[in-house]
Design a protein around this motif. Structure first.
Motif, PDB file in Angstrom:
ATOM      1  N   LEU A 290       0.950  -0.739   0.092  1.00  0.00           N
ATOM      2  CA  LEU A 290       0.095   0.015  -0.298  1.00  0.00           C
ATOM      3  C   LEU A 290       1.031   1.323   0.086  1.00  0.00           C
ATOM      4  N   GLU A 291       1.948   1.330   0.682  1.00  0.00           N
ATOM      5  CA  GLU A 291       2.852   2.193   0.362  1.00  0.00           C
ATOM      6  C   GLU A 291       3.556   2.648  -0.800  1.00  0.00           C
ATOM      7  N   ALA A 292       4.123   1.691  -1.067  1.00  0.00           N
ATOM      8  CA  ALA A 292       4.398   1.226  -2.521  1.00  0.00           C
ATOM      9  C   ALA A 292       3.734   1.550  -3.629  1.00  0.00           C
ATOM     10  N   ILE A 293       2.562   1.606  -3.710  1.00  0.00           N
ATOM     11  CA  ILE A 293       1.401   1.766  -5.019  1.00  0.00           C
ATOM     12  C   ILE A 293       1.287   3.649  -4.694  1.00  0.00           C
ATOM     13  N   SER A 294       0.442   4.000  -3.258  1.00  0.00           N
ATOM     14  CA  SER A 294       0.792   4.885  -2.791  1.00  0.00           C
ATOM     15  C   SER A 294       1.269   6.130  -3.164  1.00  0.00           C
ATOM     16  N   ASP A 295       3.085   5.318  -2.988  1.00  0.00           N
ATOM     17  CA  ASP A 295       4.358   6.215  -3.789  1.00  0.00           C
ATOM     18  C   ASP A 295       4.216   7.026  -5.422  1.00  0.00           C
ATOM     19  N   GLU A 296       3.835   5.405  -6.542  1.00  0.00           N
ATOM     20  CA  GLU A 296       3.324   5.411  -7.377  1.00  0.00           C
ATOM     21  C   GLU A 296       2.674   6.100  -8.212  1.00  0.00           C
ATOM     22  N   LEU A 297       1.219   6.403  -6.784  1.00  0.00           N
ATOM     23  CA  LEU A 297      -0.119   7.441  -7.433  1.00  0.00           C
ATOM     24  C   LEU A 297       0.405   8.562  -7.149  1.00  0.00           C
ATOM     25  N   ALA A 298       1.077   8.548  -6.838  1.00  0.00           N
ATOM     26  CA  ALA A 298       1.698  10.449  -6.011  1.00  0.00           C
ATOM     27  C   ALA A 298       2.643  10.863  -7.582  1.00  0.00           C
ATOM     28  N   CYS A 299       2.970  10.234  -7.967  1.00  0.00           N
ATOM     29  CA  CYS A 299       4.169  10.500  -9.613  1.00  0.00           C
ATOM     30  C   CYS A 299       3.130  10.450 -10.331  1.00  0.00           C
ATOM     31  N   ASP A 300       1.716   9.939 -10.400  1.00  0.00           N
ATOM     32  CA  ASP A 300       0.890  10.699 -11.350  1.00  0.00           C
ATOM     33  C   ASP A 300      -0.091  11.277 -10.800  1.00  0.00           C
ATOM     34  N   SER A 301       0.388  12.415 -10.159  1.00  0.00           N
ATOM     35  CA  SER A 301      -0.348  13.242  -9.520  1.00  0.00           C
ATOM     36  C   SER A 301      -2.073  12.942  -8.806  1.00  0.00           C
TER      37      SER A 301
ATOM     38  N   GLU B  20       7.653  -2.824 -12.212  1.00  0.00           N
ATOM     39  CA  GLU B  20       7.865  -2.892 -13.146  1.00  0.00           C
ATOM     40  C   GLU B  20       6.124  -2.983 -12.536  1.00  0.00           C
ATOM     41  N   VAL B  21       5.464  -4.219 -12.223  1.00  0.00           N
ATOM     42  CA  VAL B  21       4.166  -4.361 -11.752  1.00  0.00           C
ATOM     43  C   VAL B  21       3.632  -3.448 -11.332  1.00  0.00           C
ATOM     44  N   LEU B  22       3.589  -2.554  -9.854  1.00  0.00           N
ATOM     45  CA  LEU B  22       3.666  -1.930  -9.534  1.00  0.00           C
ATOM     46  C   LEU B  22       3.020  -0.046 -10.058  1.00  0.00           C
ATOM     47  N   ARG B  23       4.408   0.002 -10.826  1.00  0.00           N
ATOM     48  CA  ARG B  23       4.318   0.986 -12.061  1.00  0.00           C
ATOM     49  C   ARG B  23       3.033   1.059 -13.226  1.00  0.00           C
ATOM     50  N   GLY B  24       2.645  -0.246 -13.310  1.00  0.00           N
ATOM     51  CA  GLY B  24       1.854  -1.100 -14.333  1.00  0.00           C
ATOM     52  C   GLY B  24       0.298  -0.602 -13.555  1.00  0.00           C
TER      53      GLY B  24
ATOM     54  N   ALA C 211      -0.249   1.408 -10.888  1.00  0.00           N
ATOM     55  CA  ALA C 211      -0.836   3.020 -10.860  1.00  0.00           C
ATOM     56  C   ALA C 211      -0.887   3.776 -12.131  1.00  0.00           C
ATOM     57  N   SER C 212      -0.584   3.471 -13.430  1.00  0.00           N
ATOM     58  CA  SER C 212      -0.787   3.705 -13.736  1.00  0.00           C
ATOM     59  C   SER C 212      -2.168   3.481 -14.854  1.00  0.00           C
TER      60      SER C 212
END
Length: 231
Positions: free
Chosen positions: A51-62, A212-216, A218-219
Motif C-alpha cells: 500500500l505504501e508503494a502503490i501510494s507513492d507510485e500514484l503520487a508520481c501520477d498526481s 514494473e508491476v506497481l508502475r503498471g 498505478a498507470s
C-alpha cells in the motif's frame, strides 16, 4: 518525485455511530487530479509495503491517496471487525476526505477485503462524493471455493468500477470474474496482471520486477481516473 519530497500526513477520525477513532495517512502530491480512498486487506494494515508503494507510485501520477485503518487493525487485533463496523469505517473515511480535501474528485476501494467492504458500503447507501470504485484484487471467492456470491451486491452499485487482478489470483479465478464484469457492462473495467497472484507478485521467470508491476497498476488507475472523472 522522490520520497524525500513528499510525506504522508497522519489523520485521526471517528467511526460513525461508535466511540471508536482510527487513523489514516493522507499522501497529497502538488496539484492532485483526484484522490483514492484506500482500505487495507484483512491481514495487514495501512502501512503494508504494497500500500505504501502503490501510494507513492500514484503520487508520481498526481493522484492523492488516503489510507486508513479498520478498528481491529488499529487495536492490533487479528480478527476483522463485523461487516457493519467495517462498512461504517469506510463511510467515515470517505466523509473525512470529503470534508478535508475540497473540490477534489474522490474514488474509493482498496486491497482485497478493503475493496469488498467499500463496495458493500456503496451498495448499501451512496458514499458521499465518491465517483468510482477501484479494487486491488477483488476477493470474489475464498481460495479453493469458487463462486460468485460475493459479487451479488455489485449489481446494486451505479458507479464506474475498476478491477485490477492477477491471473493467478486464488481469490478470483479469471473465468469466474469475467462473467461478473461482463454483466456489469460499461460500469466495469478490468486490468489483468499476467501471472500475478493475489498480492500481484509475478514469477521470476516472467522477467518483470515488482517495481514494473506497481508502475503498471498505478498507470492504469491514473488513466482510468482521468477517463471516468474527466480530469
Amino acid at each position: 518525485m522522490s520520497d524525500a519530497e513528499l510525506t504522508a500526513t497522519r489523520v485521526e477520525f471517528p467511526v460513525e455511530e461508535t466511540l471508536l477513532h482510527v487513523s489514516g495517512l493522507l499522501l497529497e502530491p502538488p496539484r492532485p487530479r483526484f484522490i483514492y480512498v484506500l482500505a487495507h486487506g484483512a491481514g495487514a494494515g495501512m502501512r503494508h509495503p504494497f500500500l505504501e508503494a502503490i501510494s507513492d507510485e500514484l503520487a508520481c501520477d498526481s493522484v492523492a491517496t488516503f489510507r486508513y485503518q479498520f478498528p481491529y487493525m488499529e487495536a492490533s487485533r487479528r480478527r476483522p471487525d463485523p461487516p457493519h463496523l467495517l462498512e461504517a469505517t469506510v463511510r467515515s473515511a470517505v466523509k473525512t476526505v470529503e470534508d478535508r480535501v475540497e473540490d477534489l474528485p474522490i474514488v474509493a476501494g482498496g486491497k482485497s477485503m478493503g475493496g469488498r467492504m467499500t463496495s458493500m458500503a456503496a451498495a448499501s447507501e451512496q458514499l458521499p462524493g465518491v465517483r468510482g470504485l477501484v479494487f486491488l484484487g477483488f476477493p470474489l471467492h475464498p481460495p479453493g471455493k469458487p463462486g460468485e456470491e460475493r459479487a451479488r451486491h455489485l449489481f446494486d452499485i451505479d458507479l464506474p468500477m475498476l478491477f485490477l487482478q492477477g491471473t493467478r489470483d486464488t481469490f478470483a479465478r479469471p473465468d469466474l470474474l469475467a462473467p461478473v464484469t461482463q454483466r456489469l457492462g460499461d460500469l466495469a473495467s478490468v486490468h489483468y496482471v499476467e501471472g500475478g497472484d493475489h498480492s500481484f507478485k509475478v514469477p521470476k521467470r516472467s522477467g518483470r520486477a515488482e517495481s514494473e508491476v506497481l508502475r503498471g497498476l498505478a498507470s492504469t488507475i491514473s488513466a482510468w481516473g482521468a477517463r471516468v472523472l474527466a480530469v
